[in-house]
Design a protein around this motif. Sequence first.
Motif, PDB file in Angstrom:
ATOM      1  N   ASP A   1       0.817  -1.215   0.000  1.00  0.00           N
ATOM      2  CA  ASP A   1       0.000   0.000   0.000  1.00  0.00           C
ATOM      3  C   ASP A   1       0.849   1.262   0.000  1.00  0.00           C
ATOM      4  O   ASP A   1       0.439   2.289  -0.563  1.00  0.00           O
ATOM      5  CB  ASP A   1      -0.924   0.008   1.223  1.00  0.00           C
ATOM      6  CG  ASP A   1      -2.003  -1.056   1.133  1.00  0.00           C
ATOM      7  OD1 ASP A   1      -2.252  -1.552   0.011  1.00  0.00           O
ATOM      8  OD2 ASP A   1      -2.595  -1.387   2.184  1.00  0.00           O
ATOM      9  N   ALA A   2       2.026   1.195   0.601  1.00  0.00           N
ATOM     10  CA  ALA A   2       2.883   2.387   0.652  1.00  0.00           C
ATOM     11  C   ALA A   2       3.261   2.849  -0.749  1.00  0.00           C
ATOM     12  O   ALA A   2       3.238   4.048  -1.051  1.00  0.00           O
ATOM     13  CB  ALA A   2       4.137   2.097   1.472  1.00  0.00           C
TER      14      ALA A   2
ATOM     15  N   SER B   1       0.133   3.962  -2.777  1.00  0.00           N
ATOM     16  CA  SER B   1      -0.378   5.280  -2.376  1.00  0.00           C
ATOM     17  C   SER B   1       0.217   6.393  -3.229  1.00  0.00           C
ATOM     18  O   SER B   1      -0.372   7.472  -3.354  1.00  0.00           O
ATOM     19  CB  SER B   1      -0.075   5.537  -0.903  1.00  0.00           C
ATOM     20  OG  SER B   1       1.335   5.648  -0.687  1.00  0.00           O
ATOM     21  N   GLU B   2       1.404   6.140  -3.831  1.00  0.00           N
ATOM     22  CA  GLU B   2       2.025   7.147  -4.699  1.00  0.00           C
ATOM     23  C   GLU B   2       1.193   7.373  -5.953  1.00  0.00           C
ATOM     24  O   GLU B   2       1.164   8.469  -6.507  1.00  0.00           O
ATOM     25  CB  GLU B   2       3.439   6.698  -5.070  1.00  0.00           C
ATOM     26  CG  GLU B   2       4.381   6.592  -3.867  1.00  0.00           C
ATOM     27  CD  GLU B   2       5.725   6.007  -4.228  1.00  0.00           C
ATOM     28  OE1 GLU B   2       5.841   5.426  -5.336  1.00  0.00           O
ATOM     29  OE2 GLU B   2       6.670   6.123  -3.426  1.00  0.00           O
TER      30      GLU B   2
ATOM     31  N   MET C   1      -2.193   6.646  -5.891  1.00  0.00           N
ATOM     32  CA  MET C   1      -3.480   7.116  -5.378  1.00  0.00           C
ATOM     33  C   MET C   1      -3.454   8.605  -5.044  1.00  0.00           C
ATOM     34  O   MET C   1      -4.500   9.259  -5.031  1.00  0.00           O
ATOM     35  CB  MET C   1      -3.873   6.314  -4.144  1.00  0.00           C
ATOM     36  CG  MET C   1      -4.168   4.850  -4.434  1.00  0.00           C
ATOM     37  SD  MET C   1      -4.817   3.959  -2.988  1.00  0.00           S
ATOM     38  CE  MET C   1      -6.444   4.712  -2.865  1.00  0.00           C
ATOM     39  N   SER C   2      -2.280   9.162  -4.793  1.00  0.00           N
ATOM     40  CA  SER C   2      -2.203  10.595  -4.526  1.00  0.00           C
ATOM     41  C   SER C   2      -2.568  11.406  -5.764  1.00  0.00           C
ATOM     42  O   SER C   2      -2.984  12.558  -5.656  1.00  0.00           O
ATOM     43  CB  SER C   2      -0.799  10.967  -4.036  1.00  0.00           C
ATOM     44  OG  SER C   2       0.174  10.781  -5.056  1.00  0.00           O
TER      45      SER C   2
ATOM     46  N   PRO D   1      -7.133   8.958  -6.801  1.00  0.00           N
ATOM     47  CA  PRO D   1      -7.627   8.210  -5.637  1.00  0.00           C
ATOM     48  C   PRO D   1      -8.711   7.194  -5.966  1.00  0.00           C
ATOM     49  O   PRO D   1      -8.985   6.300  -5.157  1.00  0.00           O
ATOM     50  CB  PRO D   1      -8.175   9.311  -4.720  1.00  0.00           C
ATOM     51  CG  PRO D   1      -8.484  10.452  -5.633  1.00  0.00           C
ATOM     52  CD  PRO D   1      -7.458  10.392  -6.732  1.00  0.00           C
TER      53      PRO D   1
END
Length: 497
Positions: free
Chosen positions: A330-331, A334-335, A337-338, A341
Amino acid sequence: MVNHRGSSHNHMRTASTAKFISRKQSPRAIALYIFLLFAFSIFIFVFNAGNIVEDHPAPVISIQSHPQTKFLQTADDELWDAPSRHGLRPCVKPTSRYKDMVAVAHIMNATLVIPQLDRRSFWQDSSIFSDIFDELHFITTLQGDVRIVRELPKELELVPRARKHFTSWSSMGYYKEMMQLWNDHQVIHVAKSDSRLANNDLPLDIQRLRCRALYHALHFSPPIESLGKKLVDRLRMRSGKYIALHLRYEKDMLAFTGCTSGLTDAESEELRIMRENTKHWKVKDINSTEQRIGGFCPLTPKEVGIFLQAIGYPPSTLIYVASGEIYGGDARLSELMSFFPNLVFKEKLATKEELNAFAKHASQSAALDYIVSLESDVFVPSYSGNMARAVEGHRRFLGHRKTITPDRKGLVRLFDELESGQLRETSSFSDLVQQMHKNRQGAPRKRKGPSPGIKGKARFRTEESFYENPYPDGYGMLNRDGRFPGYELQAMSVHGA
């Protein structure tokens, strides 16, 4: 003919074998079956550098800046509409010369045996052919071309057989030389049968038979088709339009390519050990920097976000992520999703009960991603692996649906210029990205030939694959009266022995 194929989630590394059953065969008969193997192998998973011009100086914009930074807006129809097909239509029906040019089933006295899949592959998938494909549909669709049985006849199970590794990308002439094998053997065991037939310079009817096998005969099994369609319908209900992103940022791909940009030292070492311990990966020592500069690395989730934003897609865009487990979890996801989203995975679209049947079967799970990718409004692969190329070719065949293939080599240069401050304006970056990809959106174009400067048999390896782009052989241009010139439209039904 029995085909043992390597199962892989999305990247599709294959290790195929086949058996031919015959007594006295024509060389064209053998070529026909080899090309069918080619069709099988590409469905197992079982998805030019641009000119870069520096713009006028302006305030520095870094990749690290706020993800919602506005790039130039792009017209909605440019973002979603498929490119013009210029009157092209798929061609799978045989020409009027088919009965004269190609040895077909009733002439060949040969039988195709339903493939048995390789269970020793990287993904350790126990799926059988009928778990993934509609076996009955496959048999009946090709019955005019070849006789197909579900298993090797018992009377032939113990007969001596030849084992042969046919040469990759071979012409019809090559298989004439292989005819000598039939003099002494009733069964020929052909190992690693992917890419055994040339991409180009084959009889037109062989190429169209390829298309019949790939796009008409090979359907996914009913359970896969049913759930795949449900996933597409649920995506449509959410947003109407969606992008299918084949995000090939998985552990095996990064280890295989040696791409470690942006990873920690511990992660890089983990990938190196994995590559070192995987015996059939021959290249062990890889320079990650050179790989990235050469455009041989998958785009990272962050780079995908920057790329799609530069193309002009708004943050609200619905993106279906066709992927296995993303390396870094997920980390790292998330790049992406920023920037966008509104990401969806099949695990979020389907219930646990619906997915239970496909648990621990990577090929079947990848087939669901294939369906959703095929039906998407826009398809974007982060890497040019086998599944990405297969989806691209299938979308071309279905009407040149919009497929944006990132120019990774060109993009890396732009990313680095943006990060270093050499490119000083987001609007300039967006302009350059859009211009770089103006002609990389799935419009009709002829297959690319071999890379310049490469001679001998090695040149065939660099040709664009038929299944990546079946044009021109798999297409025809309509006349004003609605007919294809050069051949009759009626089906040439030829019954097998």
